[in-house]
Design a protein around this motif. Structure first.
Motif, PDB file in Angstrom:
ATOM      1  N   LYS A 197       0.770  -1.144   0.018  1.00 16.04           N
ATOM      2  CA  LYS A 197       0.000   0.009   0.086  1.00 16.04           C
ATOM      3  C   LYS A 197       0.836   1.223   0.144  1.00 16.04           C
ATOM      4  N   ASP A 198       0.507   2.249  -0.730  1.00 13.87           N
ATOM      5  CA  ASP A 198       1.021   3.350  -0.823  1.00 13.87           C
ATOM      6  C   ASP A 198       2.351   3.446  -1.704  1.00 13.87           C
ATOM      7  N   GLN A 199       2.747   2.510  -2.301  1.00 13.94           N
ATOM      8  CA  GLN A 199       3.769   2.551  -3.236  1.00 13.94           C
ATOM      9  C   GLN A 199       3.364   3.104  -4.591  1.00 13.94           C
ATOM     10  N   THR A 200       4.464   3.443  -5.340  1.00  9.40           N
ATOM     11  CA  THR A 200       4.254   4.299  -6.627  1.00  9.40           C
ATOM     12  C   THR A 200       4.639   2.872  -7.690  1.00  9.40           C
ATOM     13  N   VAL A 201       3.536   2.698  -8.444  1.00  5.26           N
ATOM     14  CA  VAL A 201       3.527   1.784  -9.719  1.00  5.26           C
ATOM     15  C   VAL A 201       3.398   2.665 -10.854  1.00  5.26           C
ATOM     16  N   LEU A 202       4.388   2.240 -11.933  1.00  8.25           N
ATOM     17  CA  LEU A 202       4.279   2.986 -13.146  1.00  8.25           C
ATOM     18  C   LEU A 202       4.118   1.679 -14.182  1.00  8.25           C
ATOM     19  N   VAL A 203       2.987   2.121 -15.040  1.00  8.20           N
ATOM     20  CA  VAL A 203       2.730   1.067 -16.263  1.00  8.20           C
ATOM     21  C   VAL A 203       2.748   1.740 -17.463  1.00  8.20           C
ATOM     22  N   THR A 204       3.975   0.991 -18.373  1.00  5.91           N
ATOM     23  CA  THR A 204       3.851   1.704 -19.787  1.00  5.91           C
ATOM     24  C   THR A 204       2.830   0.897 -20.513  1.00  5.91           C
ATOM     25  N   ALA A 205       2.560   1.718 -21.499  1.00  5.52           N
ATOM     26  CA  ALA A 205       1.357   1.422 -22.562  1.00  5.52           C
ATOM     27  C   ALA A 205       0.316   0.952 -21.795  1.00  5.52           C
ATOM     28  N   ALA A 206       0.045   1.870 -20.636  1.00  5.15           N
ATOM     29  CA  ALA A 206      -1.235   1.579 -19.886  1.00  5.15           C
ATOM     30  C   ALA A 206      -2.609   1.417 -20.424  1.00  5.15           C
ATOM     31  N   ALA A 207      -2.657   1.682 -21.479  1.00  4.49           N
ATOM     32  CA  ALA A 207      -4.127   1.681 -22.173  1.00  4.49           C
ATOM     33  C   ALA A 207      -4.256   0.768 -23.157  1.00  4.49           C
ATOM     34  N   GLY A 208      -3.303  -0.094 -22.945  1.00  3.94           N
ATOM     35  CA  GLY A 208      -3.188  -1.441 -23.958  1.00  3.94           C
ATOM     36  C   GLY A 208      -3.959  -2.437 -23.222  1.00  3.94           C
ATOM     37  N   GLY A 209      -3.856  -3.759 -23.968  1.00  2.00           N
ATOM     38  CA  GLY A 209      -4.445  -4.928 -23.586  1.00  2.00           C
ATOM     39  C   GLY A 209      -4.236  -5.318 -22.494  1.00  2.00           C
ATOM     40  N   THR A 210      -2.698  -5.433 -21.943  1.00  2.00           N
ATOM     41  CA  THR A 210      -2.576  -5.741 -20.634  1.00  2.00           C
ATOM     42  C   THR A 210      -2.094  -4.845 -19.611  1.00  2.00           C
ATOM     43  N   GLY A 211      -1.768  -3.381 -20.148  1.00  2.00           N
ATOM     44  CA  GLY A 211      -1.640  -2.496 -19.171  1.00  2.00           C
ATOM     45  C   GLY A 211      -2.860  -2.019 -18.638  1.00  2.00           C
ATOM     46  N   GLN A 212      -3.963  -1.972 -19.201  1.00  2.00           N
ATOM     47  CA  GLN A 212      -5.222  -1.621 -18.284  1.00  2.00           C
ATOM     48  C   GLN A 212      -5.294  -2.579 -17.133  1.00  2.00           C
TER      49      GLN A 212
END
Length: 403
Positions: A197-212
């Motif tokens: 909890k409260d950690q920061t997570v970055l998702v690249t290509a976040a709106a793609g198939g797996t990113g979402q």
């Protein structure tokens, strides 16, 4: 994904029954006719489709005939006989098939050099059971809807081992998004992310198939989620699924934004782009940060399959931050798959998981319908135009209420 991991479709005939006795011995004055095999006619109705007409003798499917990272050059549309399920198999009439970045790696022969063309294309499908073997009938019946993760999905009909299928409530493409894209995010973050909890997570290509899915699972874990995307429309979508800070890299400097807004660094990065984005991700890690590599799509269309990265300084950067880079390949986690799929299906049924599907409705040439449109769908994804999981409608869905 390696063809050694992919679910190889078995071939064979329905279970048969024989007349006569085994062997060639005779009784006095009686001569037995050599044993012959016939189809068990009690199961002959398994070869009937919903409208009562016989399943056609031929069908269309996509076949890799040449190894190449150029999908159009590697794959051809062929007309072949409809396959017959073996004793433990299902014959599935595919309604939807999923498009994956790995389709190009597979057509290029990068996963298993021992596999030579021709071989079937496509990794995931969903449809109705229209035929089955005797053993498979203990679990399924005609008309059941199933999804599967296995090769040969780019076809009108596919034979799939019944043990390798998942029953689903209906033929909705949303269920298809869970098989590879959803499962990758679910298992990778659970096993390799060590989310807190409260950690920061970055998702690249976040709106793609797996990113979402990575965005949603990280948010459910109580994390602050940052997601990269290429349009304001995608940024808006990311906000609706819980992304705290969408970054449109077409209008914002990604590196500068991360340095300014997250000076401490990022705890977990879910990375699928590769090349310069991978380098940026390494530089953006916090102390004890974890970089999960689930792909590097930016390089798949090149001859080598990868974009160069600054690997020479990687050991130093990881040591300085006590950070790590962790690779994830879904077929290496078969023991986790069933639980992941069950959990996601439950979340979706409860309205707690968004499964965004892109069937090409906004594409210049329209919706992806028919196997011919698989080529357009692959181009659509690699051009970065998709929002959600790219799915092709192989055949119109049957309205079961009219059966």
């Amino acid at each position: 994904m390696s063809s050694s991991f992919l679910l190889r479709n078995s071939r064979g005939l329905f279970k048969v029954i024989g007349g006569g006795r085994r062997g060639t011995e005779t009784l006095s004055g009686v001569h037995f006719v050599p044993r012959r095999f016939i189809i068990d006619m009690s199961y002959s109705t398994h070869f009937m489709d919903f409208k009562g007409s016989s399943i056609p003798s031929s069908m269309k499917k996509l076949v890799v005939t040449k190894l190449s990272q150029n999908f159009k050059e590697a794959v051809s549309l062929q007309t072949v006989p409809v396959p017959t399920p073996g004793d433990g198999d299902l014959l599935v009439r595919n309604r939807f098939a999923g498009i994956n970045a790995s389709d190009i790696n597979y057509s290029a022969g990068r996963y298993d050099p021992s596999v030579k063309p021709p071989f079937d294309a496509g990794f995931e499908g969903i449809g109705e059971v229209v035929g089955l073997g005797l053993s498979a009938s203990g679990r399924y019946t005609i008309g059941d809807t199933v999804a599967y993760f296995g090769d040969g999905a780019f076809a009108e009909y596919t034979v799939v081992p019944s043990k390798k299928t998942v029953p689903v409530p209906s033929v909705k493409p949303e269920f298809l998004t869970l098989l590879v894209s959803g499962a990758t995010a679910y298992i990778a973050l659970k096993r390799l992310g060590d989310l807190a909890k409260d950690q920061t997570v970055l998702v690249t290509a976040a709106a793609g198939g797996t990113g979402q899915f990575a965005v949603q699972f990280a948010k459910k874990a109580g994390c602050h989620v940052v997601g990269t995307c290429s349009t304001n429309e995608k940024a808006g979508f990311l906000k609706t699924i819980g992304c705290d800070r969408p970054i449109n890299y077409a209008t914002e400097d990604l590196a500068q934004t991360l340095r300014t807004e997250y000076p401490r660094g990022v705890d977990v990065i879910y990375e699928s782009v590769g090349g310069s984005v991978f380098d940026l991700a390494v530089n953006s890690l916090a102390n004890k940060g974890r970089l999960i590599v689930i792909g590097f799509i930016s390089g798949y269309q090149t001859a080598s399959g990868v974009q160069p990265v600054r690997g020479g300084t990687l050991p130093v950067k990881l040591l300085q931050k006590s950070a790590s880079v962790r690779g994830f390949f879904l077929p290496h986690f078969p023991e986790e798959y069933k639980e992941a799929l069950s959990g996601m299906m439950q979340m979706y049924a409860q309205g707690k998981l968004v499964c965004e599907v892109d069937c090409g409705d906004q594409a210049p040439e329209g919706r992806f319908v028919g196997l011919e449109s698989v080529f357009r769908a692959v181009d659509h994804m690699y051009a970065g135009k998709n929002l959600g999981k790219v799915v092709v409608e192989v055949a119109p869905v049957v309205d079961r209420s009219k059966l």
